[in-house]
Design an enzyme around this catalytic site. Structure first.
Site, PDB file in Angstrom:
ATOM      1  N   GLY A 253       0.812  -1.111   0.056  1.00 14.27           N
ATOM      2  CA  GLY A 253       0.002   0.014   0.038  1.00 14.27           C
ATOM      3  C   GLY A 253       0.899   1.052   0.091  1.00 14.27           C
ATOM      4  N   ARG A 254       1.907   1.162   0.704  1.00 12.28           N
ATOM      5  CA  ARG A 254       2.786   2.338   0.692  1.00 12.28           C
ATOM      6  C   ARG A 254       3.572   2.566  -0.490  1.00 12.28           C
ATOM      7  NH1 ARG A 254       4.421   0.585   7.090  1.00 12.28           N
ATOM      8  NH2 ARG A 254       2.477   1.871   7.788  1.00 12.28           N
ATOM      9  N   ILE A 349       5.041  28.336 -11.237  1.00 16.03           N
ATOM     10  CA  ILE A 349       5.387  28.664 -12.699  1.00 16.03           C
ATOM     11  C   ILE A 349       3.779  29.030 -13.371  1.00 16.03           C
ATOM     12  CG2 ILE A 349       5.734  27.587 -14.951  1.00 16.03           C
ATOM     13  CD1 ILE A 349       7.742  25.995 -13.423  1.00 16.03           C
ATOM     14  N   GLY A 352      -1.222  32.894 -11.027  1.00 10.84           N
ATOM     15  CA  GLY A 352      -2.567  32.906 -10.600  1.00 10.84           C
ATOM     16  C   GLY A 352      -3.302  31.540 -10.734  1.00 10.84           C
ATOM     17  N   GLU A 375      -0.859   6.638   5.608  1.00  7.16           N
ATOM     18  CA  GLU A 375       0.325   5.550   5.355  1.00  7.16           C
ATOM     19  C   GLU A 375       1.410   5.412   6.051  1.00  7.16           C
ATOM     20  OE1 GLU A 375      -0.637   2.634   4.064  1.00  7.16           O
ATOM     21  OE2 GLU A 375      -2.430   2.995   3.369  1.00  7.16           O
ATOM     22  N   GLU A 379       7.931  11.176   9.102  1.00  7.72           N
ATOM     23  CA  GLU A 379       8.874  11.221  10.082  1.00  7.72           C
ATOM     24  C   GLU A 379       8.978   9.668  10.779  1.00  7.72           C
ATOM     25  OE1 GLU A 379       6.511  13.459   9.904  1.00  7.72           O
ATOM     26  OE2 GLU A 379       7.762  15.026   9.197  1.00  7.72           O
TER      27      GLU A 379
END
Ligand SMILES: Cc1cc2nc3c(=O)[nH]c(=O)nc-3n(C[C@H](O)[C@H](O)[C@H](O)COP(=O)(O)OP(=O)(O)OC[C@H]3O[C@@H](n4cnc5c(N)ncnc54)[C@H](O)[C@@H]3O)c2cc1C
Length: 403
Positions: A253-254, A349, A352, A375, A379
């Site tokens: 999943g990660r 880039i 607005g 997930e 840290e």
């Protein structure tokens, strides 16, 4: 270096089979020709794809053979390896509502792959076949990074039922789900080994759902379980096995979320390249400005490096899942952080229009901000890597009284 060139380099070394390149290309075409036109016709402030259109796109994805590609083949999924899924995951992600709409199907809770044959027939096969929405409830208000300590929800055996009481936090998709997996303590004195997993159907009496609005467009939920009775046969595996069940599927999943993050960031870079060629300021195209050139060169470099990291972790996983955890943690943390930074710079880039809702960029920016937490926060993944490198000293607790 675009993904296609990186794949070509791998292919030169015999790393990419033709079928994978074909699948990647055909999914990219499906997203371009089927999904992008639907999204393009929505009002700028749309928060998600309308349900009817999601359903239609899902039917088409299924008919084309792009359905639940990660799930095991023997259970009705596509059975892709982690590496294959990382490659196609980038293409699947290259549209505005990729993180929320699951046009290509959302896998059922992975812990259930280790369920009994009856549980698999009753819950997994139909979820894969019909695309049932499901949920996984681990985190609580007391903490999600370290659920083994934080979980307060309890499940008490009562005859041929368990009775669940407690409150879960951040339970995503439960509002539309048929069922999900709830992690609860069955033994209050056994720490991590006292936590068990239960299949809970969402129409069971005693479940109360309260929406938790968040930064991204698809919100999460707080869920109360008040004397929720589930049949004993809904226990997955044995009592106390809760965390062991999802096992190495968690790593997959990660990796998949890392590949999604890269896909979205690559798409934002391609949009910015087209814009920089086209847009003029002070008498020259934006593409002539060093700020723009550096931003694009840096984005391409960072994405290529992160992609190698994700592929390397995925290939390691495919060879030896048990050894891949630190590599997967490094890949997830790095890819999501890099992707967030890239989308932020590509927004700049656009000036607005970068923050305008009619562009997908601000939407991806918010999705990616959340990806740095879900997930596993970055840290915590760094902690996993550091623990591997530093060994036991990394988890040593200060002694008291000092010696
Ligand atoms: C939108 C959204 C959807 C979610 N969906 C689900 C879901 O469907 N099911 C579910 O169960 N959970 C879900 N979660 C919960 C998610 O997994 C947790 O938010 C995440 O694990 C962090 O837990 P926490 O929020 O309790 O933060 P905490 O555990 O309190 O951590 C806070 C911060 O402390 C830092 N930190 C923690 N531990 C360490 C460490 N060892 N070393 C260094 N730094 C550390 C990190 O920066 C972390 O972000 C979702 C969360 C969000 C925001």
């Amino acid at each position: 270096m675009a993904m296609i060139e990186q794949l070509a380099r791998l292919a030169e070394r015999g790393g990419v089979p033709d079928h994978l390149e074909l699948l990647r290309e055909s999914i990219a075409r499906f997203v371009r020709t089927e999904v992008l036109p639907v999204e393009g016709a929505l009002p700028p402030d749309a928060r998600e794809l309308p349900k009817a259109q999601v359903h239609e796109l899902r039917m088409k994805a299924k008919a084309a053979g792009y359905w639940m590609l990660q799930a095991p083949r023997e259970l009705g999924g596509g059975g892709l390896s982690a590496f294959e899924a990382a490659v196609v995951g980038e293409e699947i992600a290259k549209h505005k509502f990729a993180f929320s709409s699951a046009v290509f199907g959302r896998e059922p809770p992975v812990a259930l792959y280790n369920g009994t044959p009856e549980q698999i027939d009753r819950f997994i096969r139909p979820a894969i076949e019909h695309g049932w929405e499901t949920f996984t409830a681990i985190s609580e208000a007391t903490g999600g990074s370290d659920p083994a300590r934080a979980i307060r929800t309890v499940a008490r055996r009562d005859g041929d039922h368990y009775v669940i009481n407690g409150q879960k936090m951040w339970t995503t998709h439960i509002e539309n789900a048929t069922y999900g997996i709830v992690y609860a303590r069955t033994d209050l004195s056994a720490g991590r080994r006292g936590i068990s997993a239960f299949v809970v159907e969402t129409d069971t009496p005693g479940i109360e759902i309260t929406q938790v609005p968040v930064l991204r467009n698809h919100w999460s939920n707080e869920v109360s379980f008040n004397d929720v009775r589930v049949p004993a046969e809904n226990l997955v595996g044995q009592e106390g096995q809760g965390f062991a069940l999802a096992g190495q599927w968690t790593e997959r999943g990660r990796l998949f979320i890392a590949s999604f993050a890269l896909g979205v960031a690559e798409a934002s870079m391609q949009l910015a390249i087209a814009h920089a060629r086209d847009r003029e300021t002070f008498g020259a195209p934006l593409a002539t400005r060093q700020f723009v050139q550096f931003a694009i060169a840096d984005a391409d470099t960072e994405l290529a490096a992160a992609r190698w990291l994700v592929w390397d972790a995925a290939m390691l996983y495919d060879r030896n899942p048990a050894a891949a955890r630190p590599a997967v943690s490094a890949a997830k943390a790095h890819a999501t952080e890099v992707a967030f930074g890239v989308v932020d710079r590509m927004m700049q880039i656009f000036g607005g229009m970068g923050v305008a809702k009619e562009m997908p960029l601000e939407h991806w920016f918010r999705d990616l901000r959340v990806c740095r937490v879900v997930e596993g926060p970055s840290e915590v993944h760094k902690y996993v890597v550091a623990r591997e490198l530093l060994g036991a000293v990394a988890t040593a607790r200060p002694q008291w009284p000092p010696v």
